[in-house]
Design a protein around this motif. Structure first.
Motif, PDB file in Angstrom:
ATOM      1  N   ALA A 176       8.449   2.467  -3.051  1.00  0.00           N
ATOM      2  CA  ALA A 176       7.710   1.287  -2.603  1.00  0.00           C
ATOM      3  C   ALA A 176       8.326  -0.001  -3.149  1.00  0.00           C
ATOM      4  CB  ALA A 176       6.253   1.392  -3.055  1.00  0.00           C
ATOM      5  N   GLY A 177       8.575  -0.934  -2.250  1.00  0.00           N
ATOM      6  CA  GLY A 177       9.039  -2.263  -2.642  1.00  0.00           C
ATOM      7  C   GLY A 177       8.481  -3.289  -1.675  1.00  0.00           C
ATOM      8  N   THR A 178       8.151  -4.463  -2.194  1.00  0.00           N
ATOM      9  CA  THR A 178       7.498  -5.465  -1.348  1.00  0.00           C
ATOM     10  C   THR A 178       8.459  -6.490  -0.780  1.00  0.00           C
ATOM     11  OG1 THR A 178       7.038  -6.767  -3.325  1.00  0.00           O
ATOM     12  CG2 THR A 178       5.307  -5.278  -2.565  1.00  0.00           C
ATOM     13  N   ASP A 179       9.511  -6.797  -1.517  1.00  0.00           N
ATOM     14  CA  ASP A 179      10.568  -7.725  -1.125  1.00  0.00           C
ATOM     15  C   ASP A 179      10.163  -9.195  -1.201  1.00  0.00           C
ATOM     16  OD1 ASP A 179      13.105  -8.470  -0.395  1.00  0.00           O
ATOM     17  OD2 ASP A 179      12.783  -8.190   1.745  1.00  0.00           O
ATOM     18  N   SER A 180       9.029  -9.533  -0.600  1.00  0.00           N
ATOM     19  CA  SER A 180       8.730 -10.953  -0.417  1.00  0.00           C
ATOM     20  C   SER A 180       7.348 -11.291  -0.955  1.00  0.00           C
ATOM     21  CB  SER A 180       8.833 -11.276   1.078  1.00  0.00           C
ATOM     22  OG  SER A 180       8.765 -12.662   1.269  1.00  0.00           O
ATOM     23  N   LEU A 181       6.921 -12.496  -0.699  1.00  0.00           N
ATOM     24  CA  LEU A 181       5.616 -12.961  -1.178  1.00  0.00           C
ATOM     25  C   LEU A 181       4.487 -12.275  -0.407  1.00  0.00           C
ATOM     26  CD1 LEU A 181       6.517 -16.756  -1.344  1.00  0.00           C
ATOM     27  CD2 LEU A 181       6.426 -15.123  -3.249  1.00  0.00           C
ATOM     28  N   PRO A 182       3.298 -12.157  -0.967  1.00  0.00           N
ATOM     29  CA  PRO A 182       2.933 -12.584  -2.306  1.00  0.00           C
ATOM     30  C   PRO A 182       3.383 -11.556  -3.356  1.00  0.00           C
ATOM     31  CG  PRO A 182       1.050 -11.559  -1.251  1.00  0.00           C
ATOM     32  CD  PRO A 182       2.161 -11.560  -0.235  1.00  0.00           C
ATOM     33  N   HIS A 183       3.700 -12.003  -4.551  1.00  0.00           N
ATOM     34  CA  HIS A 183       4.036 -11.089  -5.632  1.00  0.00           C
ATOM     35  C   HIS A 183       2.779 -10.360  -6.095  1.00  0.00           C
ATOM     36  CE1 HIS A 183       8.149 -12.346  -6.010  1.00  0.00           C
ATOM     37  NE2 HIS A 183       7.799 -13.619  -6.051  1.00  0.00           N
ATOM     38  N   ASP A 195       1.598  -7.362  -4.747  1.00  0.00           N
ATOM     39  CA  ASP A 195       0.841  -6.593  -3.753  1.00  0.00           C
ATOM     40  C   ASP A 195       1.593  -5.329  -3.339  1.00  0.00           C
ATOM     41  OD1 ASP A 195      -1.268  -5.885  -2.169  1.00  0.00           O
ATOM     42  OD2 ASP A 195      -0.747  -7.216  -0.507  1.00  0.00           O
ATOM     43  N   VAL A 196       2.036  -4.558  -4.311  1.00  0.00           N
ATOM     44  CA  VAL A 196       2.735  -3.316  -3.981  1.00  0.00           C
ATOM     45  C   VAL A 196       1.778  -2.310  -3.339  1.00  0.00           C
ATOM     46  CG1 VAL A 196       2.468  -2.085  -6.196  1.00  0.00           C
ATOM     47  CG2 VAL A 196       4.534  -1.754  -4.816  1.00  0.00           C
ATOM     48  N   VAL A 197       0.482  -2.522  -3.528  1.00  0.00           N
ATOM     49  CA  VAL A 197      -0.498  -1.631  -2.900  1.00  0.00           C
ATOM     50  C   VAL A 197      -0.378  -1.701  -1.376  1.00  0.00           C
ATOM     51  CG1 VAL A 197      -2.933  -1.051  -2.690  1.00  0.00           C
ATOM     52  CG2 VAL A 197      -2.033  -1.849  -4.877  1.00  0.00           C
ATOM     53  N   ARG A 198      -0.045  -2.873  -0.866  1.00  0.00           N
ATOM     54  CA  ARG A 198       0.128  -2.992   0.590  1.00  0.00           C
ATOM     55  C   ARG A 198       1.267  -2.080   1.059  1.00  0.00           C
ATOM     56  NH1 ARG A 198      -0.792  -2.086   4.702  1.00  0.00           N
ATOM     57  NH2 ARG A 198      -0.578  -3.227   6.645  1.00  0.00           N
ATOM     58  N   GLY A 241       2.739   7.875  -5.450  1.00  0.00           N
ATOM     59  CA  GLY A 241       3.839   8.181  -6.359  1.00  0.00           C
ATOM     60  C   GLY A 241       5.036   7.271  -6.135  1.00  0.00           C
ATOM     61  N   ALA A 242       5.221   6.831  -4.887  1.00  0.00           N
ATOM     62  CA  ALA A 242       6.339   5.936  -4.556  1.00  0.00           C
ATOM     63  C   ALA A 242       6.235   4.613  -5.290  1.00  0.00           C
ATOM     64  CB  ALA A 242       6.372   5.688  -3.044  1.00  0.00           C
ATOM     65  N   ALA A 243       5.022   4.275  -5.714  1.00  0.00           N
ATOM     66  CA  ALA A 243       4.807   3.028  -6.458  1.00  0.00           C
ATOM     67  C   ALA A 243       4.334   3.314  -7.878  1.00  0.00           C
ATOM     68  CB  ALA A 243       3.760   2.168  -5.737  1.00  0.00           C
ATOM     69  N   SER A 244       4.530   4.560  -8.326  1.00  0.00           N
ATOM     70  CA  SER A 244       4.017   4.911  -9.646  1.00  0.00           C
ATOM     71  C   SER A 244       4.885   5.986 -10.296  1.00  0.00           C
ATOM     72  CB  SER A 244       2.551   5.351  -9.512  1.00  0.00           C
ATOM     73  OG  SER A 244       1.993   5.614 -10.770  1.00  0.00           O
ATOM     74  N   ALA A 270     -12.287   4.946  -8.813  1.00  0.00           N
ATOM     75  CA  ALA A 270     -12.209   5.882  -7.690  1.00  0.00           C
ATOM     76  C   ALA A 270     -10.823   6.514  -7.645  1.00  0.00           C
ATOM     77  CB  ALA A 270     -12.490   5.147  -6.386  1.00  0.00           C
ATOM     78  N   ASP A 271     -10.753   7.703  -7.041  1.00  0.00           N
ATOM     79  CA  ASP A 271      -9.481   8.412  -6.917  1.00  0.00           C
ATOM     80  C   ASP A 271      -8.658   7.761  -5.798  1.00  0.00           C
ATOM     81  OD1 ASP A 271      -7.370  10.152  -6.526  1.00  0.00           O
ATOM     82  OD2 ASP A 271      -8.605  11.968  -6.676  1.00  0.00           O
ATOM     83  N   PRO A 272      -7.536   7.125  -6.132  1.00  0.00           N
ATOM     84  CA  PRO A 272      -6.759   6.427  -5.091  1.00  0.00           C
ATOM     85  C   PRO A 272      -6.139   7.377  -4.070  1.00  0.00           C
ATOM     86  CG  PRO A 272      -5.591   6.390  -7.198  1.00  0.00           C
ATOM     87  CD  PRO A 272      -6.947   6.962  -7.463  1.00  0.00           C
ATOM     88  N   ARG A 273      -6.100   8.673  -4.387  1.00  0.00           N
ATOM     89  CA  ARG A 273      -5.561   9.620  -3.405  1.00  0.00           C
ATOM     90  C   ARG A 273      -6.491   9.753  -2.206  1.00  0.00           C
ATOM     91  NH1 ARG A 273      -4.655  14.508  -7.485  1.00  0.00           N
ATOM     92  NH2 ARG A 273      -6.779  13.812  -7.940  1.00  0.00           N
ATOM     93  N   HIS A 274      -7.774   9.407  -2.407  1.00  0.00           N
ATOM     94  CA  HIS A 274      -8.723   9.457  -1.292  1.00  0.00           C
ATOM     95  C   HIS A 274      -8.841   8.108  -0.595  1.00  0.00           C
ATOM     96  CE1 HIS A 274      -9.541  13.410  -2.588  1.00  0.00           C
ATOM     97  NE2 HIS A 274     -10.220  13.074  -3.658  1.00  0.00           N
ATOM     98  N   ASP A 275      -8.504   7.038  -1.309  1.00  0.00           N
ATOM     99  CA  ASP A 275      -8.551   5.699  -0.715  1.00  0.00           C
ATOM    100  C   ASP A 275      -7.589   4.811  -1.499  1.00  0.00           C
ATOM    101  OD1 ASP A 275      -9.073   3.255   0.374  1.00  0.00           O
ATOM    102  OD2 ASP A 275     -11.083   3.047  -0.510  1.00  0.00           O
ATOM    103  N   ALA A 276      -6.416   4.600  -0.902  1.00  0.00           N
ATOM    104  CA  ALA A 276      -5.371   3.860  -1.616  1.00  0.00           C
ATOM    105  C   ALA A 276      -5.816   2.441  -1.975  1.00  0.00           C
ATOM    106  CB  ALA A 276      -4.091   3.816  -0.782  1.00  0.00           C
ATOM    107  N   ALA A 277      -6.789   1.912  -1.206  1.00  0.00           N
ATOM    108  CA  ALA A 277      -7.260   0.552  -1.500  1.00  0.00           C
ATOM    109  C   ALA A 277      -7.868   0.456  -2.894  1.00  0.00           C
ATOM    110  CB  ALA A 277      -8.275   0.107  -0.447  1.00  0.00           C
TER     111      ALA A 277
END
Ligand SMILES: [Zn+2]
Length: 359
Positions: free
Chosen positions: A279-286, A288-291, A308-311, A336-343
């Protein structure tokens, strides 16, 4: 965010006042247990010293990682500390920066209050590319420049395998020679690719990571798997451009959209073929890798692979140990378990960086 002067940083580096204790369910393995953070290290053995309990319950992740971000210089020439702080405050503990406008001041790199940095020096654009953006470092000797950059920083260099997606990329033989020279010197090479041929050349050359991989042909996937090349698609930043490209609708925009749709497909195919997708965001906003995690799920990766790609997977790929005995003391805690809801990853109730509580 004000950051400590170098003299202060030197005095407190990796030395929090008290050990920290956490109890919760560790991801990815799902075991519920106690762990302690002593200085900048993880341990599962209770320390002799008194520890402050900072989490009791919930889901514990090693700190998040953004594998492709450019927290660069401000207009006044200073380093953009606010960008680093934005990542930190979102629970991002490690940044890989494949291309920076200038060197990171040593006091920022060492600051216990800011994310760990893995930098790759300047964007290296070969002078033979028919088009390149002004902010890239343009070099005649791509091989020599890449080896120097990898040797000067954290072992990485960043090379433009192409630039304009309608123009010719760096020739395969030059990219291959560059990759081999960097590897021979013990370095790793990240390749910016936003054309079909540039992406294929990078896969054939055996670079360590393909960044973007726009319009990447399917035949690149088995090559990446064979060479151990990771894929960092940065779907977030391309996703932001998609609406206006669709609206403008020039021939160039139609090509771009095709290339963008192909990236999304390749992200899933790469994962299914055993390629490490990160996972990489590249641009703004800084921050927000969750997106990007959400994008990877939308692309078809299973939730645990996308997280896992961001962790944990990202840390392993960088050689930074996570929630294991002797690992580095970066932890984010979620109700909450992020595996059930990444948000849920947007709502850390505890962020710990380098053994220090951020919040
Ligand atoms: Zn970039």
């Amino acid at each position: 965010m004000p950051y400590p002067a170098a003299s202060t940083v030197g005095g407190v580096r990796h030395a929090p006042r008290m050990a920290l204790h956490l109890h919760g369910t560790l991801l990815p393995d799902g075991t519920t247990r106690d762990l302690w953070l002593v200085g900048d290290r993880v341990t599962f053995r209770p320390p002799a010293e008194t520890a402050e309990t900072v989490a009791d319950g919930g889901f514990l992740l090693p700190g998040l990682v953004d594998l492709h971000t450019h927290p660069g210089l401000r207009a006044d020439g200073g380093f953009d500390v606010d960008a680093l702080a934005a990542h930190r405050d979102a629970g991002v503990a490690v940044l890989r920066c494949p291309g920076l406008d200038g060197p990171v001041p040593p006091e920022l790199r060492a600051s216990p209050e800011l994310p760990r940095l893995v930098t790759a020096g300047a964007w290296l654009a070969w002078s033979g590319l028919s088009a390149h953006a002004d902010f890239h470092t343009v070099v005649d000797d791509l091989v020599g420049a890449a080896v120097r950059e990898a040797g000067a920083g954290d072992g990485w260099c960043k090379v433009m395998a192409d630039w304009d997606f309608e123009a010719a990329p760096v020739p395969l033989e030059l990219l291959r020679a560059t990759t081999e020279a960097v590897h021979a010197a013990g370095g790793r090479i990240a390749a910016h690719c936003q054309s079909a041929q540039g992406s294929l050349n990078a896969a054939r050359a055996g670079v360590d990571s393909i960044e973007h991989g726009m319009a990447m042909p399917a035949e690149a996937i088995p090559l990446m798997a064979a060479h151990g090349t990771a894929y960092v698609p940065t779907l977030t930043t391309f996703g932001k451009s998609a609406p206006w490209r669709a609206q403008r609708g020039l021939d160039r925009d139609v090509l771009w959209q095709e290339g963008h749709r192909t990236m999304i497909t390749r992200a899933r195919e790469a994962h299914e073929a055993g390629v490490t997708v990160l996972a990489g965001t590249d641009s703004l906003p800084h921050g927000d890798v969750v997106r990007e995690v959400e994008w990877l799920i939308e692309a078809g990766l299973p939730a645990d692979a996308a997280i896992g790609a961001a962790s944990w997977r990202a840390r392993q790929w960088l050689g930074l140990p996570g929630l294991e005995e002797g690992g580095l003391a970066d932890v984010t805690v979620y109700d909450a378990d992020p595996r059930h809801d990444a948000a849920a990853l947007r709502r850390p109730n505890r962020i710990i960086l380098r053994g220090r509580v951020v919040r």
